[in-house]
Motif scaffolding. Structure first.
Motif, PDB file in Angstrom:
ATOM      1  N   LEU A   1       0.596  -1.129  -0.065  1.00  0.00           N
ATOM      2  CA  LEU A   1       0.178   0.037   0.058  1.00  0.00           C
ATOM      3  C   LEU A   1       0.725   1.188   0.070  1.00  0.00           C
ATOM      4  CD1 LEU A   1      -2.825   1.283   0.350  1.00  0.00           C
ATOM      5  CD2 LEU A   1      -2.312   1.305   2.756  1.00  0.00           C
ATOM      6  N   LYS A   2       1.977   1.254   0.877  1.00  0.00           N
ATOM      7  CA  LYS A   2       2.826   2.437   0.776  1.00  0.00           C
ATOM      8  C   LYS A   2       3.706   2.584  -0.587  1.00  0.00           C
ATOM      9  CE  LYS A   2       6.657   4.270   3.886  1.00  0.00           C
ATOM     10  NZ  LYS A   2       7.377   3.968   4.969  1.00  0.00           N
ATOM     11  N   LYS A   3       3.890   1.481  -1.051  1.00  0.00           N
ATOM     12  CA  LYS A   3       4.714   1.539  -2.473  1.00  0.00           C
ATOM     13  C   LYS A   3       3.843   2.124  -3.389  1.00  0.00           C
ATOM     14  CE  LYS A   3       7.365  -1.205  -5.485  1.00  0.00           C
ATOM     15  NZ  LYS A   3       7.931  -2.740  -5.563  1.00  0.00           N
ATOM     16  N   LEU A   4       2.716   1.684  -3.379  1.00  0.00           N
ATOM     17  CA  LEU A   4       1.562   1.909  -4.688  1.00  0.00           C
ATOM     18  C   LEU A   4       0.862   3.218  -4.470  1.00  0.00           C
ATOM     19  CD1 LEU A   4      -0.140  -1.579  -5.375  1.00  0.00           C
ATOM     20  CD2 LEU A   4       1.846  -0.746  -6.533  1.00  0.00           C
ATOM     21  N   PHE A   5       0.932   3.642  -3.130  1.00  0.00           N
ATOM     22  CA  PHE A   5       0.342   4.801  -2.904  1.00  0.00           C
ATOM     23  C   PHE A   5       0.823   5.775  -2.037  1.00  0.00           C
ATOM     24  CE2 PHE A   5      -3.166   1.794  -3.914  1.00  0.00           C
ATOM     25  CZ  PHE A   5      -3.928   2.547  -4.945  1.00  0.00           C
TER      26      PHE A   5
ATOM     27  N   ILE B   1      -6.309   7.868  -9.233  1.00  0.00           N
ATOM     28  CA  ILE B   1      -4.899   7.754  -9.172  1.00  0.00           C
ATOM     29  C   ILE B   1      -4.871   6.061  -9.856  1.00  0.00           C
ATOM     30  CG2 ILE B   1      -2.985   6.584  -7.920  1.00  0.00           C
ATOM     31  CD1 ILE B   1      -4.032   8.680  -6.001  1.00  0.00           C
ATOM     32  N   CYS B   2      -5.694   5.138  -9.456  1.00  0.00           N
ATOM     33  CA  CYS B   2      -5.791   3.924 -10.204  1.00  0.00           C
ATOM     34  C   CYS B   2      -6.276   3.802 -11.671  1.00  0.00           C
ATOM     35  CB  CYS B   2      -6.666   3.027  -9.327  1.00  0.00           C
ATOM     36  SG  CYS B   2      -6.301   2.687  -7.745  1.00  0.00           S
ATOM     37  N   SER B   3      -7.053   4.770 -11.892  1.00  0.00           N
ATOM     38  CA  SER B   3      -7.388   4.997 -13.410  1.00  0.00           C
ATOM     39  C   SER B   3      -6.299   5.293 -14.176  1.00  0.00           C
ATOM     40  CB  SER B   3      -8.675   5.752 -13.612  1.00  0.00           C
ATOM     41  OG  SER B   3      -8.171   7.206 -13.157  1.00  0.00           O
ATOM     42  N   GLY B   4      -5.278   6.012 -13.690  1.00  0.00           N
ATOM     43  CA  GLY B   4      -4.264   6.397 -14.443  1.00  0.00           C
ATOM     44  C   GLY B   4      -3.111   5.409 -14.406  1.00  0.00           C
ATOM     45  N   LYS B   5      -3.096   4.497 -13.743  1.00  0.00           N
ATOM     46  CA  LYS B   5      -1.964   3.411 -13.329  1.00  0.00           C
ATOM     47  C   LYS B   5      -2.471   1.887 -13.475  1.00  0.00           C
ATOM     48  CE  LYS B   5       0.594   6.345 -10.296  1.00  0.00           C
ATOM     49  NZ  LYS B   5       1.337   6.515  -9.069  1.00  0.00           N
ATOM     50  N   PHE B   6      -3.603   1.829 -13.934  1.00  0.00           N
ATOM     51  CA  PHE B   6      -4.328   0.287 -13.806  1.00  0.00           C
ATOM     52  C   PHE B   6      -3.525  -0.753 -14.877  1.00  0.00           C
ATOM     53  CE2 PHE B   6      -6.420   2.249 -17.561  1.00  0.00           C
ATOM     54  CZ  PHE B   6      -6.286   1.173 -18.557  1.00  0.00           C
ATOM     55  N   LYS B   7      -2.623   0.020 -15.816  1.00  0.00           N
ATOM     56  CA  LYS B   7      -1.762  -1.103 -16.618  1.00  0.00           C
ATOM     57  C   LYS B   7      -0.365  -1.453 -15.762  1.00  0.00           C
ATOM     58  CE  LYS B   7      -3.697   0.600 -21.112  1.00  0.00           C
ATOM     59  NZ  LYS B   7      -3.255   1.006 -22.265  1.00  0.00           N
ATOM     60  N   ASP B   8      -0.116  -0.666 -14.796  1.00  0.00           N
ATOM     61  CA  ASP B   8       1.075  -0.826 -14.084  1.00  0.00           C
ATOM     62  C   ASP B   8       1.084  -1.883 -13.053  1.00  0.00           C
ATOM     63  OD1 ASP B   8       1.859   1.482 -15.641  1.00  0.00           O
ATOM     64  OD2 ASP B   8       1.719   2.979 -13.860  1.00  0.00           O
TER      65      ASP B   8
END
Length: 345
Positions: free
Chosen positions: A235-239, A255-262
């Motif tokens: 959680l700390k790493k992704l956000f 935030i997730c919508s811009g990174k969902f492929k990552d």
């Protein structure tokens, strides 16, 4: 934060207040009553001369006195879960608290079977209410309402006024989301007071983001699922934004919508958006699950005057129940612990 550090902080914070007269709500102690009782019941094996278990009763009273002596409150509210208290949250999530094993015994050394233990719990809780009526404190309970909701609303309403502070005593981690400069939480299992700085130190986030953290990670004790594959470190790493910015759930989704492929975690969060909104509502104590009638009852309870200290009545109960020497010099203990609470208006 340990006891000595907290006392130093209180001296600094309340230095100016000491020049004036404390009011009833200058320093309010809010206790999760059932939580406190059950922890004592499970570990204190006292029995009286009639071989009747009195551990929960004795432990509760001694713990109450300890917290009063430690915090020196100007008023005390003890709150209990009402009958059917989980109803509102079960309506949102039927599995809520379904993993609580109500059929499990907690004290095999004293009781022969579950029915005997449950009867002892019920009898001691009822008797405890008799003791509490003898003391200059307030109690609160509402059917179909959890103690968490009542305590949260009380703490919020009381601290709306300046020069007020609320101290919540509970092992329930949900209360950490309420912490601010006027609300402190003490977790008995850790023997630790939590302030905003303590939340930042332990979890690496501002208090305002604690509810987001819980929503994403879930709560196993209440059977609220978290996002699969997501733990505190990830959680700390992704956000990283959680450590610096104040976020709402919609910000997390953005935030997730811009990174969902990552990372697949981002995709899972987007997929679970509706469930996350529901879980957030279940755990959000800044907006407790209370209707207007229930809020009115709580606010009236805050304003009510206690009936004062009834020392003789307390001692009568104490001797009737055979508590004997479980509290040392009980006559003096009552006066030193509770008499001052009668003086605040």
């Amino acid at each position: 934060m340990d006891k000595n550090e907290l006392l130093k902080l209180l001296d600094n914070v309340t230095g100016e207040e000491k020049k004036s007269t404390f009011t009833k709500h200058s320093k309010v102690l809010l206790i999760d009553g059932l939580n406190l009782f059950l922890r004592n019941f499970a570990v204190i094996n006292y029995v009286n001369k009639k071989n009747v278990h009195i551990g929960g009763l004795v432990g509760f009273l001694r713990s109450l006195a300890y917290y009063i002596k430690t915090i020196n409150p100007t008023s005390v509210y003890i709150v209990f879960d009402g009958e059917g208290s989980a109803t509102n949250r079960k309506n949102l999530l039927p599995e809520y608290k379904s993993n609580r094993n109500l059929s499990r015994m907690t004290n095999w050394e004293i009781f022969k079977n579950l029915d005997e233990e449950q009867e002892a719990k019920s009898n001691q809780i009822v008797r405890l209410t008799h003791y509490l009526r003898c003391l200059p404190i307030h109690t609160a309970v509402l059917d179909k309402v959890e103690a968490d909701d009542i305590i949260a609303h009380m703490a919020t309403k009381i601290t709306e006024k300046p020069n007020t502070h609320a101290y919540i005593i509970s092992a329930d981690q949900d209360f950490l989301q309420l912490i601010n400069e006027q609300i402190t939480v003490y977790r008995p299992m850790e023997k630790r007071f939590y302030t905003p700085n303590d939340i930042k130190e332990k979890f690496g986030i501002p208090t305002e983001n604690f509810i987001i953290r819980k929503t994403l990670l879930g709560d196993n004790s209440d059977k609220i699922p978290g996002i699969k594959g997501l733990g505190p470190k990830k959680l700390k790493k992704l956000f990283p934004e959680l450590s610096t910015d104040i976020l709402e759930l919609k910000d997390v989704i953005y935030i997730c919508s811009g990174k969902f492929k990552d990372n697949i975690i981002y995709s899972r969060i987007i997929f679970e958006e509706e469930n996350l909104k529901k879980f957030y509502k279940i755990m959000d104590l800044k907006n407790p699950l209370l209707d207007e009638k229930e809020k009115t009852y709580i606010e009236q309870t805050i304003k009510e005057k206690h009936e004062g200290l009834k020392k003789e009545a307390f001692l009568r109960l104490y001797h009737e129940d055979g508590l004997r020497h479980s509290i040392r010099d009980v006559d003096s203990w009552i006066t030193k612990t509770f008499f001052a609470l009668s003086s605040f208006k």
